[in-house]
Scaffold this active site. Structure first.
Site, PDB file in Angstrom:
ATOM      1  N   GLY A   1       0.909  -0.870  -0.214  1.00  0.00           N
ATOM      2  CA  GLY A   1       0.067  -0.102   0.174  1.00  0.00           C
ATOM      3  C   GLY A   1       0.979   1.636  -0.213  1.00  0.00           C
ATOM      4  O   GLY A   1       1.882   0.680   0.617  1.00  0.00           O
ATOM      5  N   CYS A   2       0.019   2.772   0.042  1.00  0.00           N
ATOM      6  CA  CYS A   2       0.573   3.440  -0.240  1.00  0.00           C
ATOM      7  C   CYS A   2       1.811   4.409   1.209  1.00  0.00           C
ATOM      8  O   CYS A   2       2.818   3.869   0.957  1.00  0.00           O
ATOM      9  CB  CYS A   2       0.078   4.206  -0.525  1.00  0.00           C
ATOM     10  SG  CYS A   2      -1.393   4.255   0.100  1.00  0.00           S
ATOM     11  N   TYR A   3       0.184   3.603   1.679  1.00  0.00           N
ATOM     12  CA  TYR A   3       1.174   4.507   3.490  1.00  0.00           C
ATOM     13  C   TYR A   3       2.838   3.630   4.272  1.00  0.00           C
ATOM     14  O   TYR A   3       3.560   3.642   4.406  1.00  0.00           O
ATOM     15  CB  TYR A   3       0.473   4.647   4.353  1.00  0.00           C
ATOM     16  CG  TYR A   3      -0.736   5.909   4.090  1.00  0.00           C
ATOM     17  CD1 TYR A   3      -0.301   7.063   4.342  1.00  0.00           C
ATOM     18  CD2 TYR A   3      -2.328   5.461   4.780  1.00  0.00           C
ATOM     19  CE1 TYR A   3      -1.387   8.390   4.663  1.00  0.00           C
ATOM     20  CE2 TYR A   3      -3.282   6.411   3.930  1.00  0.00           C
ATOM     21  CZ  TYR A   3      -2.528   7.672   4.586  1.00  0.00           C
ATOM     22  OH  TYR A   3      -3.433   8.835   4.382  1.00  0.00           O
TER      23      TYR A   3
END
Lengths: 343, 343, 343, 343
Positions: free
Chosen positions: A148-150
């Site tokens: 994921g991005c985070y």
């Protein structure tokens, strides 16, 4: 040429995959699916692609997808659960940008996503596609879970500390700020320009789905349990994640700048900035780079790491392509040499 | 490899040239000048370039520049006047992104720019670098005047009408909306985020420096005088120009859609959208494309043309590289295949 | 105290009415309706109102609304058609912010809105609530049609020319730029921050619903048919409309600055800027003022009028309250003295 | 009517004072100074004030200022040092929005501001104008140091914890996000729209001038030394500060929601949101309110406080007027009832 299919091409990670892949020197785009837009030229929905591709959306079909060498899933969670196995059985490989295979623990997944895990049998072969950690496994993988991005920005920021066991205290904090594209292309009031621009707010303070993923990665690196507080914020911009990471490490004597530079010296997409830097998200807008700066307040023992990525590139589609490059033995930066758009 | 120099690399057209040229397959960047930043690594000022170039700014020097095959000027007006001749004398070619050689009439230039023309003797050899009009001359040119941002979008929008003498009435209107990067990287109150965001305003209604340039190009195309009203507006975004063009042509019976499509059929960087389209500037953000839609209100005789570009690419640095490609016999789109960043 | 009800309080014109009315010295808010949010405190949906009102949404009910002195409709078109008559029958007056009663010609309304007109019998008593034109009728009115946002800015800009019959040529142009709040609070992809920010585009070039309303008002002022081209644009900001108006008037000798100043000398909410001005929409953000500048290119005969409003205030809720003030004999600026928020 | 003067009216806190004061029911604006703009009507610089004031800028003059009841300083640091004493000697009171009298320790001030303290003799009588802490002293004060923007949001967020001695651990973190107006109206490259929009970055991680001010206030409340890490971030919006505050308090059993509600029950400008809330800065845009939400992760012992203000209102000019209201025995919310502009 590697034959590529994309399942679910109407969202932001889908169009970002297309932006990258239409110029990728080793890729031939074969199919892109969308149930709702069957027959529509992709460039009619995303006019930036006019002149770059004549592809049309089609209904997902295992046989057609199976003729590809690799199939990307740019779908909401749950979709890859139901389709991935059939595609893997055709011999094609799968790179899933959704959350479906990120957590190794299916029970944990069910707790956070509120539905049964649709393919627990695939978990043993799913490789977490963070190249800076798992490059060797990615080379052999047939099923990749793109981080994921985070989680990408937080893990890359904390890794050198965790891997070197430099954090005697348990309480770590990730205060993260994301552009609105992280919320996707779905029509929701909260993502309207009139709601999200000219404003800043935290959300999901109680608990965000990326928390178990981040924790899983950090605990692998640390070799022990990690106590992390993660607070995401919605920021009035399209792209970008800025993670501000805090770790209390009184008495820490290491040269953190040197440590970080050494850790990432051979990484094509992690840029450790000079000491004292403040990376801005715009310095990575449209590029696959993660820029990191490490600060150390020796008088208080506080370590502060600043880590920025483009959530749609290194935080999603760019990293997915980086995984593909590794899996197929291509240059790791093939198709990923874009310079960030500044200003 | 073509050896390239850039004079004046600290502004937005400078960094945009660099963004394009560091990935250009046929270019070797040799020198980039800045008097104020002599010795500074370019990537220290523009961190998006970290990892893409090790070049440092240096003080402009004719001998060094003369060792290049081509020198770009990304300078305020007046600078190219004083330097271009010396550089041309070394045998290097010059592509000037400033306004110095855009107007063929030195007196007109002096009227609009409020200072003496510094190099009227070079005007006869200066070629106006709009490839869609002057491709043949560009191939032979040694000195190129890259068109301004507004003039590019307005001329490309009006050309098919003018060249075919379809406008019996004289009064044409160009209502143009530009992002703030058009005002440059200079520190001015009017360009502050707090002044320019969340607001829209016209400026220079009395007369803007791009007016004579647009008129010159339109009159060449029409073969007669043109009466144009040009109103530029400051728009709260970084990049992009949206020109809304109005022409009264009662009784006009032509199929304008077909006319526009035919005119630009072979142009790699002009995209005539399907009938009824509304091009958005974001569809060209970071790309060298001009997208055009033509509307015709047959009941009122009003023709409305919508023309969008990225002011820093097709309106400046991208078009400059397009000129270079033509001059040196390269593929016209070499280094210019970027897909617009959307979202 | 005037007892006020609001039908449809969950959109942007609804919350803007509330922002104004909670501080209005002569108003008591009695009821605000929403079928979907029945029972919810208004301040839970719009936290800016916390501490300013304890009102809760309720289901619309004619009897309760009828106990008000005046009922505002901040609803999609069609709703006021079906409810207004019942409410008028209770003796309450109605101020409708929707398009339901703006066009005097029901057939024209049906053509543009694609559905039958639900209350043609009320049209004779509906007063078009543009105070600068209809103040006397507004004083006596029981049913007000509040002008649309574009129509307000365009009519105020053209009125002095039309009323004085100064436009011999028929072709007028209104090139209008609106903030995204004009599209309302509904969840639609086109209004997402990631779609609408950092971009500029025209829309509805073929024909926009505000066109017949603008034309109706302009023709009343001119006493003859008017040929208007109207092109609206979506601008990346929350609030504001900038109308750039073009009129060809060769040979016009009037002192337009004096004409405009005289026309609006006694208008509390129209500000004619000094000659040569360029009003910015931010100068009216949150205020009920329309600022106008008139430019005249005497050499070409082109008149250019710049007219800015806040679409949610003078273009909707503020103008609605201005109408209420006039209807009830209050100071016309009661509750409307807000200074624009700058920066 | 209270006669008011403003020294330094050309910045954002100056125009914000004007926005509030022109509608303040108990205030008569007498003078506003600017050396550079002497003679210019204020409304020429800030057109939002057209129709609200005829005041012109004048050169600062002690005698004229001394005829006021109170003089606001909206100046860069250092200016109030040199002028305040003369004005106080006339009998007028002084409310200083700059940093000149915020730190009680002149040596500390000199360390952070890099210049000699110009008026240490006034420090004993300077009252720190945070009404929620010092209301009684403000009533009697003749010289007010208005708190900084970050310090206001951070202190209000931490106070209930500190005053009740609930933080056994010393390490507190304030991760703060500010709109660009916090950087002022000076022309600087870093505040340009093209530099600051569509980006997020931390700055001054090494140490920001607001740190000693925050620490001073927190230590007063705690009655002991406080170990604070403060990281400010530049956020792409005009107004607003979002402070995310972290405090490790393992074993804490208090009902923090009740504690916060009780602490601020009688505060007109502090709004404790319901449990689980995520206040957005836009909910206070243009208003003097600080909204706070407190979250407690009991399993980890982490307390997270979210505190939002408009940096130009509660963080500067609104709080200054709140101080004036208290000093002169007016209703504390006189002139400060504005509802936040949403959307």
């Amino acid at each position: 040429m590697i034959k590529v299919g994309i399942v679910g091409g109407t969202g932001y990670t889908g169009v970002e995959l297309l932006r990258i892949l239409v110029n990728h020197p080793d890729v031939e785009l074969k199919v892109i699916t969308s149930r709702s837009e069957d027959g529509l030229p992709v460039a009619d929905m995303f006019p930036n692609l006019r002149g770059h591709t004549d592809l049309r959306f089609s209904v997902p079909d295992v046989q057609t997808l199976g003729e590809c060498d690799v199939v990307f899933f740019a779908t909401p969670h749950g979709v890859a659960h139901s389709l991935a196995e059939d595609i893997l059985n055709t011999g094609a490989r799968v790179i899933d940008l959704s959350a479906d295979f990120r957590l190794q623990d299916a029970v944990e997944w069910e707790k956070w996503y509120g539905q049964p895990h649709g393919a627990p049998g695939l978990l043993p072969q799913a490789v977490y596609g963070l190249p800076e950690v798992n490059r060797a496994q990615i080379q052999e993988a047939r099923l990749i879970a793109v981080p994921g991005c985070y989680p990408t920005s937080v893990q890359l920021g904390f890794l050198p500390l965790l891997e070197n066991n430099l954090l005697p205290e348990q309480m770590l904090i990730a205060d993260c700020k994301s552009g609105v594209s992280g919320a996707g292309r779905g029509a929701s009031v909260g993502s309207l320009l009139c709601e999200a621009s000219e404003s800043m707010m935290a959300y999901a303070v109680k608990g965000h789905r990326h928390l178990p993923e981040i924790r899983q990665g950090m605990e692998r690196a640390a070799g022990k349990a990690v106590n992390l507080t993660f607070v995401p914020h919605l920021t009035p911009m399209i792209r970008g994640i800025h993670s501000t990471l805090y770790a209390q490490a009184p008495g820490l004597a290491e040269d953190l700048q040197a440590l970080y530079e050494a850790r990432y010296a051979n990484e094509p997409f992690v840029d450790v900035m000079p000491a004292g830097s403040h990376p801005a998200t715009r310095s990575v807008k449209g590029s696959n780079v993660c820029r990191i700066a490490v600060h150390h307040h020796t008088h208080t023992g506080q370590v502060i790491v600043l880590s920025v990525i483009d959530n749609l590139v290194k935080g999603a589609s760019g990293q997915a392509v980086q995984n593909m490059n590794i899996m197929f033995g291509l240059a790791e930066d093939a198709g990923l040499k874009q310079v960030a758009l500044l200003p």
